[in-house]
Design an enzyme around this catalytic site. Structure first.
Site, PDB file in Angstrom:
ATOM      1  N   ARG A  82       0.812  -1.212   0.000  1.00  0.00           N
ATOM      2  CA  ARG A  82       0.000   0.000   0.000  1.00  0.00           C
ATOM      3  C   ARG A  82       0.860   1.283   0.000  1.00  0.00           C
ATOM      4  O   ARG A  82       0.512   2.263  -0.620  1.00  0.00           O
ATOM      5  CB  ARG A  82      -0.873  -0.018   1.262  1.00  0.00           C
ATOM      6  CG  ARG A  82      -1.960   1.026   1.276  1.00  0.00           C
ATOM      7  CD  ARG A  82      -2.529   1.115   2.667  1.00  0.00           C
ATOM      8  NE  ARG A  82      -2.998  -0.212   3.083  1.00  0.00           N
ATOM      9  CZ  ARG A  82      -4.273  -0.494   3.264  1.00  0.00           C
ATOM     10  NH1 ARG A  82      -5.192   0.418   3.068  1.00  0.00           N
ATOM     11  NH2 ARG A  82      -4.642  -1.692   3.659  1.00  0.00           N
ATOM     12  N   LYS A 196       3.119 -18.854   7.072  1.00  0.00           N
ATOM     13  CA  LYS A 196       2.454 -19.270   8.293  1.00  0.00           C
ATOM     14  C   LYS A 196       2.131 -18.024   9.133  1.00  0.00           C
ATOM     15  O   LYS A 196       2.787 -17.011   8.910  1.00  0.00           O
ATOM     16  CB  LYS A 196       3.325 -20.251   9.079  1.00  0.00           C
ATOM     17  CG  LYS A 196       4.585 -19.612   9.698  1.00  0.00           C
ATOM     18  CD  LYS A 196       5.272 -20.530  10.637  1.00  0.00           C
ATOM     19  CE  LYS A 196       4.739 -20.451  12.020  1.00  0.00           C
ATOM     20  NZ  LYS A 196       5.245 -19.308  12.813  1.00  0.00           N
ATOM     21  N   HIS A 226       9.277 -22.584   7.313  1.00  0.00           N
ATOM     22  CA  HIS A 226      10.682 -22.421   6.943  1.00  0.00           C
ATOM     23  C   HIS A 226      11.609 -23.440   7.602  1.00  0.00           C
ATOM     24  O   HIS A 226      12.710 -23.655   7.147  1.00  0.00           O
ATOM     25  CB  HIS A 226      11.152 -20.968   7.160  1.00  0.00           C
ATOM     26  CG  HIS A 226      11.423 -20.609   8.586  1.00  0.00           C
ATOM     27  ND1 HIS A 226      10.431 -20.275   9.473  1.00  0.00           N
ATOM     28  CD2 HIS A 226      12.574 -20.531   9.290  1.00  0.00           C
ATOM     29  CE1 HIS A 226      10.966 -20.012  10.652  1.00  0.00           C
ATOM     30  NE2 HIS A 226      12.269 -20.149  10.570  1.00  0.00           N
ATOM     31  N   LYS A 230      15.480 -25.820   6.332  1.00  0.00           N
ATOM     32  CA  LYS A 230      16.783 -25.815   7.012  1.00  0.00           C
ATOM     33  C   LYS A 230      17.578 -27.056   6.593  1.00  0.00           C
ATOM     34  O   LYS A 230      17.031 -28.162   6.529  1.00  0.00           O
ATOM     35  CB  LYS A 230      16.586 -25.778   8.539  1.00  0.00           C
ATOM     36  CG  LYS A 230      15.998 -24.441   9.018  1.00  0.00           C
ATOM     37  CD  LYS A 230      15.916 -24.383  10.524  1.00  0.00           C
ATOM     38  CE  LYS A 230      15.123 -23.175  10.991  1.00  0.00           C
ATOM     39  NZ  LYS A 230      15.889 -21.974  11.211  1.00  0.00           N
ATOM     40  N   ASP A 283       2.290 -20.803  17.278  1.00  0.00           N
ATOM     41  CA  ASP A 283       3.412 -20.191  16.567  1.00  0.00           C
ATOM     42  C   ASP A 283       4.502 -21.216  16.221  1.00  0.00           C
ATOM     43  O   ASP A 283       5.115 -21.135  15.167  1.00  0.00           O
ATOM     44  CB  ASP A 283       4.007 -19.081  17.456  1.00  0.00           C
ATOM     45  CG  ASP A 283       5.027 -18.226  16.726  1.00  0.00           C
ATOM     46  OD1 ASP A 283       4.802 -17.917  15.537  1.00  0.00           O
ATOM     47  OD2 ASP A 283       6.047 -17.853  17.331  1.00  0.00           O
ATOM     48  N   HIS A 288       6.409 -25.845  13.153  1.00  0.00           N
ATOM     49  CA  HIS A 288       7.816 -26.249  13.184  1.00  0.00           C
ATOM     50  C   HIS A 288       8.049 -27.547  13.971  1.00  0.00           C
ATOM     51  O   HIS A 288       8.701 -28.464  13.475  1.00  0.00           O
ATOM     52  CB  HIS A 288       8.682 -25.138  13.800  1.00  0.00           C
ATOM     53  CG  HIS A 288       8.527 -23.801  13.131  1.00  0.00           C
ATOM     54  ND1 HIS A 288       8.237 -23.667  11.789  1.00  0.00           N
ATOM     55  CD2 HIS A 288       8.642 -22.535  13.602  1.00  0.00           C
ATOM     56  CE1 HIS A 288       8.178 -22.378  11.480  1.00  0.00           C
ATOM     57  NE2 HIS A 288       8.405 -21.676  12.560  1.00  0.00           N
TER      58      HIS A 288
HETATM   59  C1  BG6 Z   1       8.709 -18.114  13.302  1.00  0.00           C
HETATM   60  C2  BG6 Z   1       7.972 -17.686  14.536  1.00  0.00           C
HETATM   61  O1  BG6 Z   1       7.927 -18.971  12.533  1.00  0.00           O
HETATM   62  O2  BG6 Z   1       9.907 -18.795  13.670  1.00  0.00           O
HETATM   63  C3  BG6 Z   1       8.857 -16.830  15.418  1.00  0.00           C
HETATM   64  O3  BG6 Z   1       6.806 -16.961  14.178  1.00  0.00           O
HETATM   65  C4  BG6 Z   1      10.148 -17.526  15.704  1.00  0.00           C
HETATM   66  O4  BG6 Z   1       8.178 -16.508  16.627  1.00  0.00           O
HETATM   67  C5  BG6 Z   1      10.804 -18.018  14.419  1.00  0.00           C
HETATM   68  O5  BG6 Z   1      11.009 -16.615  16.366  1.00  0.00           O
HETATM   69  C6  BG6 Z   1      12.015 -18.872  14.702  1.00  0.00           C
HETATM   70  O6  BG6 Z   1      12.687 -19.151  13.516  1.00  0.00           O
HETATM   71  P1  BG6 Z   1      14.238 -19.500  13.507  1.00  0.00           P
HETATM   72  O7  BG6 Z   1      14.537 -19.857  12.092  1.00  0.00           O
HETATM   73  O8  BG6 Z   1      14.952 -18.294  13.999  1.00  0.00           O
HETATM   74  O9  BG6 Z   1      14.390 -20.653  14.457  1.00  0.00           O
END
Ligand code: BG6
Length: 538
Positions: A82, A196, A226, A230, A283, A288
């Protein structure tokens, strides 16, 4: 995981655009580490282009892909948001992000020059059809001018509340249709990457899947987690299925229990408003931690194809023993940090963070015991824990093996030593550690636990790509293996639904407080003590 057709070739110095090719080839440990995976020409549209995710993660990831020579020459980025800024201002925003957050920094002027030439900014309102009509014209023009072949990767880097609207508008503007559907040779593929959190509970995840599914087909949807990008997570499959040594012992006969830890030292980092509505279970655990568990526990897929892999992961989630709301108090612990010290810094209580309700009941720590009812894992508890403001940043999966059948050495007077552990360290210090008992040199019988330690850093002498680099490249190539399928995401929500409900209804155990810089509340230790086990000290 590369698609089956990917070939692995050593890259010659002059193939590394702007890279330190001569040094790389001089080091034999770096040979063969690059994949020949150049995607087709395409344009990437980033919705939410001025936000944090773009600046911290997406910009640096694209830059590193460019630096590594992974992007096609006909590649373009259109930032869509925006804020009324110019192309140059947007480029500058990305450049600053790369300078600050990229693993290769600062920006190399020669690489930046060619990269930034393909970057444009599209100012518009996500709910205004006119913005999308203009976007269509812009993308068509880019296809003509830059040869991007009508292929489009659309990234939703916006707050989840906007997903349905944006997807609807993309559909109405014809931006979801592929060339095949339109019988238009000038149009190519269209893929959408969804960040996410994917929903906030089972109901909203199903609704979101339905809404996106009305516009995009499942094969076009790339739900990002993500952690799957890794290196160490991908290596789990190689470790298990590529080595004859480990697979035979990867089951209930030899494994006593599994611990998965995702510990962060950071607090909510200016994301108080988002986090207070989300909490650690949504979260981290829903995505994860459960994804780590599936990668660890799945059966070998028939082939390393996205569909086989995701079928196997789904089977693990389906086999997770359903909890009832009444079971929650015995199997889940929630905590919230109060003030304390983390790595020598004073940390305020969670409730004192900006944009957090001073009476918030949101959990910043979760410990959970799950069981997988399958032939391989029946009876093996999986303990998951995650927390903010922990003493160290560490993500690992630790396998505790059953003890040897006879305490032979105890009879000879040696005290019982710790059980054998195999720990896969996801981050930092990526690697694999095996812990076993050894005789202390000298007379008499003393046994102590020792470590055998493999570290990526020293064995490969190469920087791992950031997860977003791997995932963006996979999406451009069209390999969804490391993305979550809709049914997987829904099943993960189903597993956690009783916990969410119990906590929302005020039962399922109290919210425990823990000091920042500690490993969570004592109740988390008690969860394992009840089973005569203890968390690994990290
Ligand atoms: C994110 C979460 O998906 O992953 C965050 O929303 C978190 O709260 C992050 O800090 C951690 O990612 P990484 O790659 O730093 O372990």
């Amino acid at each position: 995981m590369p698609p089956a057709s990917t070939t692995i070739v050593p890259v010659l110095p002059d193939q590394v655009a702007g890279g330190d090719g001569a040094r790389q080839i001089a080091n034999p440990l770096r040979e063969g580490l690059r994949l020949e995976r150049i995607p087709e020409p395409c344009t990437m549209v980033i919705c939410g282009a001025t936000g944090d995710l773009t600046v911290r993660k997406l910009g640096p990831a694209l830059y590193n892909l460019m630096l590594g020579g992974f992007l096609p020459p006909e590649f373009s980025v259109v930032g869509f948001a925006r804020r009324p800024i110019s192309d140059d201002e947007f480029r500058e925003l990305l450049r600053q992000g790369i300078d600050q957050y990229s693993r290769n920094r600062p920006v190399k002027p020669s690489v930046w020059k060619s990269f930034s030439r393909g970057i444009e900014y599209h100012a518009g309102d996500f709910s205004d059809p006119g913005s999308y009509a203009d976007l269509v014209k812009r993308l068509d023009r880019i296809d003509r001018d830059r040869g991007t072949a009508g292929n489009r990767l659309i990234y939703l880097a916006v707050p989840p509340i906007l997903y349905p609207e944006i997807v609807k508008q993309l559909g109405a503007a014809g931006l979801a249709e592929t060339g095949e559907e339109r019988r238009d040779a000038k149009r190519g593929w269209v893929r959408v990457i969804v960040e996410k959190p994917f929903g906030a509970d089972i109901g909203s995840a199903r609704k979101l899947n339905r809404e996106i599914g009305e516009v995009f087909s499942e094969s076009q949807i790339y739900r990002i987690d993500h952690y799957l990008g890794k290196e160490t997570v991908q290596n789990l499959a190689v470790f298990r299925f590529g080595n004859g040594l480990f697979e035979p012992i990867w089951n209930r006969r030899y494994i006593d229990s599994v611990q998965i830890t995702v510990a962060e030292t950071v607090g909510v980092e200016g994301r108080g408003e988002f986090y207070d509505q989300t909490g650690a279970l949504r979260d981290i655990v829903q995505n994860h931690a459960l994804q780590l568990m599936t990668m660890f526990a799945m059966e070998p897929p028939v082939e390393f194809m996205a569909s086989d892999l995701r079928d196997e992961k789904l089977k693990v989630l389906r086999a997770v023993k359903p909890m009832t709301v009444a079971d929650v108090a015995d199997n889940a612990v929630r905590g919230q940090y109060v003030s304390g010290w983390v790595e020598g810094h004073k940390v305020h209580a969670y409730r004192d963070e900006p944009e957090v309700d001073p009476e918030s009941e949101t959990e910043t720590f979760v410990a959970l015991k799950l069981g997988i009812d399958s032939w391989r894992w029946a009876g093996v508890p999986f303990y998951l824990r995650t927390g903010k403001a922990m003493p160290t940043r560490v993500t690992e999966i630790a396998v505790q093996f059953r003890r040897a059948p006879l305490a032979l050495f105890a009879r000879a007077g040696a005290p019982q030593f710790d059980p054998n552990i195999l720990a896969v360290r996801i981050q930092p210090d990526e690697g694999i550690l095996i812990r076993f008992g050894a005789k202390v040199p000298g007379q008499g019988l003393q046994i102590r636990s020792v470590n055998m330690d493999f570290r990526y850093g020293s064995s490969f002498a190469v920087d791992s790509p950031d997860a977003y680099e791997t995932l963006l490249l996979d999406a451009m190539i069209g390999d969804p293996s490391l993305f979550t399928r809709g049914d997987e995401s829904e099943r993960a929500w189903e597993i956690l639904d009783p916990v969410l409900r119990a906590w929302a209804e005020g039962h399922g155990g109290p919210l425990h407080f823990y000091g920042a810089g500690t490993w969570g509340p004592p109740a988390a230790d008690e969860l394992l003590e009840r089973d005569q086990r203890a968390w690994r000290r990290l």
